[in-house]
Design a protein around this motif. Structure first.
Motif, PDB file in Angstrom:
ATOM      1  N   PRO A 620       0.830  -1.213   0.000  1.00 54.83           N
ATOM      2  CA  PRO A 620       0.000   0.000   0.000  1.00 54.83           C
ATOM      3  C   PRO A 620       0.862   1.260   0.000  1.00 54.83           C
ATOM      4  CG  PRO A 620       0.100  -0.913   2.204  1.00 54.83           C
ATOM      5  CD  PRO A 620       0.869  -1.861   1.326  1.00 54.83           C
ATOM      6  N   ASN A 621       0.338   2.359  -0.545  1.00 55.64           N
ATOM      7  CA  ASN A 621       1.040   3.639  -0.514  1.00 55.64           C
ATOM      8  C   ASN A 621       0.031   4.776  -0.590  1.00 55.64           C
ATOM      9  OD1 ASN A 621       0.985   5.035  -3.356  1.00 55.64           O
ATOM     10  ND2 ASN A 621       1.322   2.854  -3.791  1.00 55.64           N
ATOM     11  N   LYS A 622       0.442   5.966  -0.159  1.00 59.42           N
ATOM     12  CA  LYS A 622      -0.480   7.096  -0.055  1.00 59.42           C
ATOM     13  C   LYS A 622      -0.921   7.628  -1.414  1.00 59.42           C
ATOM     14  CE  LYS A 622       1.128   8.659   4.476  1.00 59.42           C
ATOM     15  NZ  LYS A 622       1.725   9.778   5.271  1.00 59.42           N
ATOM     16  N   LYS A 623      -0.137   7.356  -2.466  1.00 54.53           N
ATOM     17  CA  LYS A 623      -0.489   7.879  -3.791  1.00 54.53           C
ATOM     18  C   LYS A 623      -1.298   6.883  -4.614  1.00 54.53           C
ATOM     19  CE  LYS A 623       3.385  11.100  -4.196  1.00 54.53           C
ATOM     20  NZ  LYS A 623       4.557  11.534  -5.011  1.00 54.53           N
ATOM     21  N   ALA A 624      -1.585   5.715  -4.049  1.00 55.81           N
ATOM     22  CA  ALA A 624      -2.367   4.705  -4.779  1.00 55.81           C
ATOM     23  C   ALA A 624      -3.744   5.261  -5.131  1.00 55.81           C
ATOM     24  CB  ALA A 624      -2.509   3.451  -3.928  1.00 55.81           C
ATOM     25  N   ARG A 625      -4.327   4.739  -6.197  1.00 54.99           N
ATOM     26  CA  ARG A 625      -5.679   5.134  -6.593  1.00 54.99           C
ATOM     27  C   ARG A 625      -6.640   4.040  -6.110  1.00 54.99           C
ATOM     28  NH1 ARG A 625      -6.157   7.629 -12.522  1.00 54.99           N
ATOM     29  NH2 ARG A 625      -8.073   8.394 -11.530  1.00 54.99           N
ATOM     30  N   ILE A 626      -7.621   4.439  -5.333  1.00 51.83           N
ATOM     31  CA  ILE A 626      -8.493   3.502  -4.629  1.00 51.83           C
ATOM     32  C   ILE A 626      -9.934   3.741  -5.064  1.00 51.83           C
ATOM     33  CG2 ILE A 626      -9.189   2.605  -2.381  1.00 51.83           C
ATOM     34  CD1 ILE A 626      -6.161   2.446  -2.947  1.00 51.83           C
ATOM     35  N   PHE A 627     -10.645   2.643  -5.322  1.00 51.02           N
ATOM     36  CA  PHE A 627     -12.019   2.743  -5.809  1.00 51.02           C
ATOM     37  C   PHE A 627     -12.907   1.756  -5.051  1.00 51.02           C
ATOM     38  CE2 PHE A 627      -9.186   4.012  -9.153  1.00 51.02           C
ATOM     39  CZ  PHE A 627      -9.824   5.034  -9.836  1.00 51.02           C
ATOM     40  N   LEU A 628     -14.168   2.148  -4.866  1.00 45.84           N
ATOM     41  CA  LEU A 628     -15.197   1.200  -4.446  1.00 45.84           C
ATOM     42  C   LEU A 628     -16.264   1.181  -5.531  1.00 45.84           C
ATOM     43  CD1 LEU A 628     -17.987   2.750  -3.156  1.00 45.84           C
ATOM     44  CD2 LEU A 628     -16.284   3.396  -1.457  1.00 45.84           C
ATOM     45  N   SER A 629     -16.947   0.049  -5.648  1.00 46.90           N
ATOM     46  CA  SER A 629     -17.839  -0.123  -6.792  1.00 46.90           C
ATOM     47  C   SER A 629     -19.046  -0.966  -6.429  1.00 46.90           C
ATOM     48  CB  SER A 629     -17.076  -0.792  -7.945  1.00 46.90           C
ATOM     49  OG  SER A 629     -17.889  -0.945  -9.086  1.00 46.90           O
ATOM     50  N   SER A 630     -20.108  -0.779  -7.173  1.00 47.22           N
ATOM     51  CA  SER A 630     -21.281  -1.655  -7.065  1.00 47.22           C
ATOM     52  C   SER A 630     -21.182  -2.809  -8.049  1.00 47.22           C
ATOM     53  CB  SER A 630     -22.556  -0.858  -7.350  1.00 47.22           C
ATOM     54  OG  SER A 630     -22.548  -0.359  -8.679  1.00 47.22           O
ATOM     55  N   ALA A 631     -20.156  -2.795  -8.908  1.00 50.27           N
ATOM     56  CA  ALA A 631     -20.104  -3.717 -10.055  1.00 50.27           C
ATOM     57  C   ALA A 631     -19.081  -4.827  -9.879  1.00 50.27           C
ATOM     58  CB  ALA A 631     -19.793  -2.944 -11.330  1.00 50.27           C
ATOM     59  N   ASP A 632     -19.509  -6.047 -10.181  1.00 53.27           N
ATOM     60  CA  ASP A 632     -18.544  -7.114 -10.411  1.00 53.27           C
ATOM     61  C   ASP A 632     -18.001  -6.978 -11.822  1.00 53.27           C
ATOM     62  OD1 ASP A 632     -18.611  -8.560  -7.938  1.00 53.27           O
ATOM     63  OD2 ASP A 632     -20.639  -9.182  -8.459  1.00 53.27           O
ATOM     64  N   TRP A 633     -16.908  -7.672 -12.113  1.00 53.34           N
ATOM     65  CA  TRP A 633     -16.276  -7.549 -13.422  1.00 53.34           C
ATOM     66  C   TRP A 633     -16.857  -8.621 -14.352  1.00 53.34           C
ATOM     67  CZ3 TRP A 633     -10.433  -6.460 -11.944  1.00 53.34           C
ATOM     68  CH2 TRP A 633     -10.381  -5.246 -11.263  1.00 53.34           C
ATOM     69  N   MET A 634     -18.126  -8.421 -14.667  1.00 54.76           N
ATOM     70  CA  MET A 634     -18.881  -9.325 -15.536  1.00 54.76           C
ATOM     71  C   MET A 634     -19.484  -8.503 -16.678  1.00 54.76           C
ATOM     72  SD  MET A 634     -20.943 -11.391 -12.544  1.00 54.76           S
ATOM     73  CE  MET A 634     -21.429 -12.779 -13.558  1.00 54.76           C
ATOM     74  N   GLY A 635     -19.757  -9.177 -17.790  1.00 64.20           N
ATOM     75  CA  GLY A 635     -20.362  -8.482 -18.915  1.00 64.20           C
ATOM     76  C   GLY A 635     -21.673  -7.815 -18.543  1.00 64.20           C
ATOM     77  N   ARG A 636     -22.490  -8.471 -17.739  1.00 64.11           N
ATOM     78  CA  ARG A 636     -23.793  -7.910 -17.395  1.00 64.11           C
ATOM     79  C   ARG A 636     -23.635  -6.629 -16.590  1.00 64.11           C
ATOM     80  NH1 ARG A 636     -25.719 -12.313 -12.786  1.00 64.11           N
ATOM     81  NH2 ARG A 636     -24.672 -11.323 -11.029  1.00 64.11           N
TER      82      ARG A 636
END
Length: 724
Positions: A620-636
């Motif tokens: 981990p590092n302070k400059k990392a880009r962090i995301f939260l999501s409602s989506a799984d990595w699926m086509g749908r």
């Protein structure tokens, strides 16, 4: 490789598979077989001696429920493709017909193991003074007690159905459970075939009075067999069997439906009448009865499963009784965040201080409910907007929205009618909201709205301030007690504007031209994800540290998988926590040398979707880009749903996701399975008495970093633990 290696930068040697063609379908694992693999992991928890006995019984019940839904949706869809003559292969190269053959073989093996485990658990339950009886084990006192139960609680809702030329075989709805009977009239020995549907309006198990502290339960079908003479007076049984029906439960809605709610109400009725995809029947069923049932339900031999044991193992959840806490997980009360307590429960004051990320169920979901309840009662709040994908039957969130609307506030509720198996509940909630005066919209006909967003507009001085909640899970207080999810609360103006633009897109089809910290599917989420993965690959090629940590429920999308393969080949270290379906194949030489995948199955259902990009430094590092999501990595999710990918900018929240939530998931040993290149998962045995880090236990013991109050330390808690 051990699970503990996930917390280090050490990756195991990749496996060489010279006979595979990784430019073609060999680079993918089959989606349906991967799902079955996940359900095997769920089932194996019912044999995990680290899990309390009744919780193991619950895991068995969950695996049965999962398999039923899999057949009514996924298998039903494949059968339809085969029936239409569709031979188009899936991304792994298997045609629908080939997939059905493999699914059928694996699922039958799974069903056999379920029955074996049930028999073992039944013996273990008996050793712990919990008995599952059959009618041969009943005493005279039991029979007297059950006679009253039968006449007062069961008999009034029974509908015995004769089968003869004047009484054709009745319709059996989806999940319908029935007894089939061969009867003989006592006075003239005339035969009669009949059905006795087992009502689902009452519990599957009848609890008898405890005898010497022993909990005793009798399956409902056994009670019916005891009292057949009351249901069919003048007849005696010559043979019987039980059977259960699963039907195609996927919904089809006309593209030009003028009234979406009415169309879905009609579609729900059609679901009950879908074609039979599986018939489970007693293994000792009389031949004539079995033949009749198969003919009338129009099923073939490969759609029939003979069950030597209990049909409907999903109902075993009724036996997970609170009266035996010694056989359950230790009790756990979700925390109220310290910062909220510092402000005497005022959510708006706590959020104004700084962004706050709550980790459910460890931090109580009641804070999300409180956020909306306070908004409903606050005279300074002028507007509330809310997405609703899944809700509980008596939803406190819907109650709060109705209260706000009745108080004259502007309330907009986006209700997703296509939330599978919750459509009927959502229709009821939308009617309530409309009656209260809320604006109810249903989004897009061809896209599910799966985003989890809530906004509250509050008048503060001469300004309007937007308070926003972004979540990874549904606004459902019941599932929030067992699903792990995160909730981001913020009054950041950019995130508030982004949320409002999404609501405008949903209610008015106004596609947002720009979004500051948000990407949405089906417009920008997938391109943003591919761009971020590609940037890590560029960093690796430039000699910079490059890494991706990601957590999700399912990884299926071919384009995203190929991007991960390309990043791995560039030197990006990729660590994935994928609870369920994973079509990516890790640890293959020349393809995925730098990718490792694990799955966590334990006390809570892993549900949060999080992703960390190293951004030129070690994670981990302070400059990392962090995301939260409602989506799984699926086509749908990426192409056919409205989803969100939210970039987190607050330093404390970033540290919490990286160094607390993700790091603990990487370090987990007690509940983790490692994915092998062939798509199978393996749990590394933990020696008896050895320490095994358990991330669920860790989260129960350590408060979320950003929710700490004035008394909290700023350091991230260490990943240690006193017991397993």
């Amino acid at each position: 490789m051990t699970q503990a290696d996930f917390l280090t930068s050490t990756f195991p040697p990749a496996v060489a598979l010279p006979d595979a063609d990784f430019t073609g379908p060999d680079r993918f694992h089959n989606r349906e077989l991967s799902w079955l693999g996940f359900n095997w992991r769920v089932l194996e928890e019912s044999e995990n001696l680290r899990v309390p006995l009744l919780e193991r019984l619950r895991f068995l019940s969950i695996s049965a429920t999962n398999l039923d839904e899999f057949y009514t949706v996924r298998v039903a869809g494949l059968r339809e493709l085969v029936r239409e003559g569709n031979t188009t292969p899936a991304q792994d190269g298997l045609s629908p017909a080939e997939q059905l053959v493999l699914i059928n073989a694996d699922a039958r093996h799974l069903l056999q193991d379920q029955q074996r485990i049930f028999n073992n658990l039944r013996e273990e339950l008996e050793g712990n003074n919990i008995q599952i009886l059959d009618r041969t084990a009943l005493s005279e006192e039991d029979l007297a007690f059950l006679a009253d139960v039968f006449m007062t609680r069961v008999f009034p809702i029974l509908s015995p159905l004769a089968i003869d030329p004047a009484h054709p075989f009745p319709f059996i709805p989806n999940t319908g459970f029935s007894l089939a009977l061969q009867l003989e009239r006592k006075k003239d020995k005339r035969t009669l075939k009949a059905l006795l549907p087992i009502p689902n309006q009452i519990d599957r198990f009848v609890f008898l009075p405890a005898a010497q502290g022993i909990i005793r339960a009798l399956p409902l079908e056994e009670l019916l067999l005891v009292h057949l003479d009351s249901v069919f007076p003048g007849y005696k049984a010559k043979g019987h069997c039980a059977f259960r029906v699963l039907r195609d439960s996927d919904l089809e809605v006309e593209d030009e439906a003028e009234d979406l709610v009415r169309e879905f109400e009609v579609a729900l009725k059609r679901r009950r009448r879908g074609e039979v995809v599986r018939l489970k029947i007693s293994a000792d069923a009389p031949g004539a009865l079995k033949k009749l049932i198969m003919q009338e339900l129009e099923v073939t031999g490969d759609e029939v499963v003979d069950i030597d044991g209990m049909i409907g193992l999903a109902d075993l959840k009724e036996l997970v009784v609170d009266s035996r806490p010694d056989l359950l997980w230790p009790s756990f009360t979700p925390r109220v965040p310290e910062r909220v307590q510092d402000f005497d429960g005022d959510m708006f004051a706590a959020i104004r201080q700084k962004d706050m990320l709550l980790h459910h169920p460890y931090e109580t979901f009641d804070m999300v409910v409180r956020f909306l309840q306070q908004a409903a009662r606050d005279p300074n709040v002028v507007a509330i907007k809310q997405t609703l994908y899944r809700t509980s039957k008596k939803s406190p969130i819907v109650e709060a929205l109705c209260e706000a609307a009745e108080d004259g506030k502007s309330v907009t509720a986006l209700v997703e009618l296509k939330a599978r198996f919750d459509e009927a509940a959502n229709i009821r909630q939308s009617r309530r909201l409309e009656r209260a005066g809320a604006h109810v919209v249903y989004g897009f006909l061809d896209l599910k709205t799966h985003a989890k967003i809530s906004t509250v507009v509050r008048r503060e001085g001469d300004q309007l301030v937007i308070y926003t909640h972004y979540g990874t899970g549904n606004y459902h207080p019941i599932t929030a007690k067992i699903y792990t999810d995160v909730s981001l609360f913020t009054c950041d103006a950019d995130l508030g504007r982004d949320a409002n633009k999404v609501f405008n897109y949903l209610s008015g089809y106004v596609e947002p031209e720009t979004l500051d910290n948000l990407a949405i599917s089906p417009i920008t989420l997938k391109p943003r994800l591919l761009e971020l993965i590609g940037q890590e690959a560029e960093n690796a090629r430039a000699g910079k540290p490059a890494a991706i940590w990601a957590k999700m429920n399912s990884l299926v999308d071919a384009e995203v998988i190929d991007a991960l393969y390309a990043a791995s080949q560039a030197g990006v270290k990729i660590s994935l926590v994928v609870r369920g379906i994973c079509c990516l194949r890790p640890g293959i030489e020349g393809l995925s040398d730098n990718i490792r995948v694990k799955s966590i199955v334990g006390r809570f259902l892993e549900h949060s979707r999080l992703v960390c990009f190293a951004n030129g430094q070690e994670l981990p590092n302070k400059k990392a880009r962090i995301f939260l999501s409602s989506a799984d990595w699926m086509g749908r999710n990426l192409n056919r749903r409205v989803e969100t990918l939210v970039e987190v900018k607050n330093a404390t929240v970033k540290a919490q996701i990286m160094s607390q939530v993700m790091a603990a998931n990487m370090a987990d040993v007690a509940q983790s399975w490692i994915m092998k290149p062939d798509g199978s998962f393996e749990r590394t045995p933990v020696p008896e008495g050895a320490f095994a880090f358990n991330c669920h236990r860790f989260f129960m013991e350590n408060p979320s970093l950003s929710g700490r109050g004035s008394a909290g330390a700023s350091d991230v808690p260490k990943l240690t633990h006193t017991d397993d």
